[in-house]
Design a protein around this motif. Structure first.
Motif, PDB file in Angstrom:
ATOM      1  N   PRO A 123       0.839  -1.203   0.000  1.00 52.25           N
ATOM      2  CA  PRO A 123       0.000   0.000   0.000  1.00 52.25           C
ATOM      3  C   PRO A 123       0.875   1.256   0.000  1.00 52.25           C
ATOM      4  N   LEU A 124       0.736   2.067  -1.015  1.00 54.78           N
ATOM      5  CA  LEU A 124       1.583   3.246  -1.121  1.00 54.78           C
ATOM      6  C   LEU A 124       1.318   4.257  -0.016  1.00 54.78           C
ATOM      7  N   ARG A 125       0.189   4.096   0.694  1.00 58.99           N
ATOM      8  CA  ARG A 125      -0.085   4.992   1.819  1.00 58.99           C
ATOM      9  C   ARG A 125       0.944   4.831   2.941  1.00 58.99           C
ATOM     10  N   LEU A 126       1.627   3.690   2.964  1.00 57.56           N
ATOM     11  CA  LEU A 126       2.659   3.500   3.986  1.00 57.56           C
ATOM     12  C   LEU A 126       3.766   4.547   3.860  1.00 57.56           C
ATOM     13  N   PHE A 127       3.994   5.029   2.642  1.00 56.40           N
ATOM     14  CA  PHE A 127       5.059   6.004   2.415  1.00 56.40           C
ATOM     15  C   PHE A 127       4.624   7.435   2.725  1.00 56.40           C
ATOM     16  N   ALA A 128       3.355   7.619   3.060  1.00 54.79           N
ATOM     17  CA  ALA A 128       2.892   8.963   3.418  1.00 54.79           C
ATOM     18  C   ALA A 128       3.478   9.411   4.751  1.00 54.79           C
ATOM     19  N   HIS A 129       3.879   8.456   5.571  1.00 48.10           N
ATOM     20  CA  HIS A 129       4.498   8.742   6.861  1.00 48.10           C
ATOM     21  C   HIS A 129       5.978   9.016   6.613  1.00 48.10           C
ATOM     22  N   ARG A 130       6.394  10.266   6.799  1.00 50.34           N
ATOM     23  CA  ARG A 130       7.752  10.674   6.414  1.00 50.34           C
ATOM     24  C   ARG A 130       8.818   9.910   7.194  1.00 50.34           C
ATOM     25  N   GLU A 131       8.606   9.730   8.480  1.00 50.57           N
ATOM     26  CA  GLU A 131       9.608   9.032   9.286  1.00 50.57           C
ATOM     27  C   GLU A 131       9.755   7.581   8.852  1.00 50.57           C
TER      28      GLU A 131
ATOM     29  N   TRP B 157      19.271  11.929  10.174  1.00 46.22           N
ATOM     30  CA  TRP B 157      19.382  13.225  10.851  1.00 46.22           C
ATOM     31  C   TRP B 157      18.350  14.222  10.333  1.00 46.22           C
ATOM     32  N   LEU B 158      18.172  14.260   9.006  1.00 46.99           N
ATOM     33  CA  LEU B 158      17.284  15.256   8.410  1.00 46.99           C
ATOM     34  C   LEU B 158      15.810  14.954   8.644  1.00 46.99           C
ATOM     35  N   PHE B 159      15.431  13.670   8.587  1.00 46.13           N
ATOM     36  CA  PHE B 159      14.001  13.327   8.570  1.00 46.13           C
ATOM     37  C   PHE B 159      13.500  12.641   9.839  1.00 46.13           C
ATOM     38  N   ILE B 160      14.401  12.243  10.725  1.00 47.41           N
ATOM     39  CA  ILE B 160      13.967  11.573  11.955  1.00 47.41           C
ATOM     40  C   ILE B 160      14.441  12.324  13.192  1.00 47.41           C
ATOM     41  N   VAL B 161      15.747  12.550  13.298  1.00 46.97           N
ATOM     42  CA  VAL B 161      16.288  13.180  14.506  1.00 46.97           C
ATOM     43  C   VAL B 161      15.744  14.598  14.682  1.00 46.97           C
TER      44      VAL B 161
END
Length: 479
Positions: A264-272, A462-466
């Motif tokens: 399901p491509l919706r899984l990639f909607a969550h940036r982290e 670092w950019l998208f999680i931390v």
């Protein structure tokens, strides 16, 4: 079995939870031990079956491509047909293929059986992680279970490397695969005894998605590996690369329009979650080179026997296990994101240090000490990466999300190994040199490339999680 995470506070359920966890971890251990046995057996397999360096990589890639390419279908099949049923089916196929590998009379037989073994793992692995997600509620309990899951990788790697070296040295590399047969049969019996079947759900298997993703990744990796031997302009290599890209585009288009996609491509909607999967691909791409090429360095340059090479990996595998066991406590103190970044940074330092090896490097300072840092990094990264990738997933997407984690893991290894084989082939010295000097130079170049991959993974984390989780430790402390 329940569709929602099972609360862990009920004392009456603890024996079943313990049994379920033991069966899941043992099945995962079987997969990890098998991979580790192959690592120390690679030089013996290469000599016995007369495999080229690029062909040798297919001993890994035939398995990981089938594993990674069919994981999403295996995850979806578990959701629809029942996770216990698919768990047992995967165990059976993996066990049968292990026996076939042990009796393989030729390279073609070996690679075909390794591919079938990968199919079995693709059916089995999503069920293991999905069962953890449904039995342990999100929070400390699940973090602890996932830490055990990650720690099993350290234990399995240590046991597999030493066991693989022992049987390859004293008996035959084939014996390492026969070990899976009694273990697989015992786990199938235990699964029937302890695992409750999940309800069947209405739905269809996305065969177009499964076939296009598997063939696309296989073609892409084949094109990369063939280019390492024949050159990037060679016709078949170029055709394979273009076919791989086209098939993967077909896969994405299919997942957009199909009613019940395997991914399901919706899984990639969550940036982290997306960042965690991308970082996992890069992390495994870099780490696969450590395992694949270090065993060749130890045996081909330093002259170690297979058993000695297996023992020589202990400075990596033991810290790996120790770090993984400390993950729950460190997560509560520092937060998942910061722990993930620290683990990656530690692994980068170790890999950059290991990249300085030469034909004359001493084992202690040239290999063992960098291994300690690499082991700590790997043990501290895999658990937090998994937590980031499955956090906030709805129960109905648990199987797909678990499959996505495993896909990133396996395909990261396949793509990474393909790229590193190309680096290996392109890194010969211009001056005449002894075979051991030439081999050491090429292996060092692959470690340089691995360092770059790990650095890219750290940048993404670092950019998208931390940066999105700065107040995490306080929140974790309140939890």
């Amino acid at each position: 079995m329940h569709s929602q995470p099972v609360p862990n506070a009920d004392p009456a359920q603890r024996p079943r939870h313990a049994a379920v966890l033991a069966i899941i971890l043992a099945s995962y251990l079987m997969i990890v031990i098998d991979i580790s046995i192959v690592i120390t057996a690679l030089p013996k397999m290469q000599a016995g079956l007369h495999l080229s360096p690029a062909s040798l990589s297919w001993v890994q890639n035939a398995y990981t491509l089938a594993f990674g390419g069919l994981l999403l279908l295996g995850a979806r099949a578990g959701d629809i047909l029942g996770r216990r049923r698919m768990f047992i089916a995967g165990l059976g196929l993996f066990t049968l293929a292990s026996f076939a590998i042990g009796i393989s009379p030729s390279p073609a037989w070996l690679l075909a059986a390794r591919a079938v073994q990968g199919v079995g793992a693709a059916v089995l692995a999503p069920s293991t992680l999905a069962l953890l997600s449904t039995h342990f509620a999100e929070g400390p309990a699940r973090t602890r279970a996932l830490a055990y899951y990650a720690a099993a990788a350290g234990v399995g790697a240590s046991v597999g490397l030493v066991l693989g070296g022992l049987v390859a040295d004293l008996l035959s590399w084939r014996v390492g695969f026969f070990i899976n047969v009694p273990l697989g049969l015992a786990l199938m019996f235990g699964a029937r005894r302890w695992l409750a079947e999940t309800p069947r759900r209405a739905g269809r298997l996305d065969l177009v998605g499964a076939v296009s993703s598997t063939l696309g990744m296989s073609a892409l990796v084949y094109g990369i590996v063939r280019s390492a031997e024949a050159g990037w302009g060679e016709g078949i290599a170029l055709a394979a690369l273009l076919a791989g890209v086209a098939l993967l585009m077909l896969f994405v288009a299919n997942e957009r329009r199909v009613a019940q996609p395997i991914l399901p491509l919706r899984l990639f909607a969550h940036r982290e979650r997306s960042a965690a999967c991308a970082a996992r691909v890069l992390f495994l791409g870099g780490m696969v080179g450590f395992w694949f090429f270090t065993t060749q360095y130890l045996q081909g340059v330093l002259g170690y026997r297979p058993l000695e090479a297996g023992l020589a990996f202990l400075p990596a595998t033991l810290p790996n296990f120790a770090a993984a066991m400390l993950v729950p406590a460190l997560t509560r103190r520092f937060g998942n994101a910061r722990l993930l970044a620290a683990g990656l940074a530690t692994g980068i330092v170790g890999m950059a240090w290991l990249a300085q090896v030469s034909a004359h490097s001493p084992y202690l300072t040239g290999v063992a000490l960098p291994m300690v840092l690499i082991g700590i990094g790997q043990g501290g990264v895999l658990g937090p990466l998994t937590v980031a990738a499955v956090s906030g997933v709805d129960a109905e997407d648990a199987g797909a999300a678990s499959g996505l984690v495993n896909v990133a893991h396996q395909l990261g290894g396949s793509l990474g190994l393909g790229l590193l084989v190309a680096v290996f082939a392109a890194s010969s010295t211009t001056a005449p040199a002894l075979p051991s000097v030439q081999l050491a130079h090429r292996i060092a170049a692959t470690f340089d490339a691995s360092t770059v991959m790990l650095t890219m993974a750290l940048a993404i984390v670092w950019l998208f999680i931390v940066r999105r989780r700065m107040p995490e430790p306080a929140a974790a402390a309140r939890a």
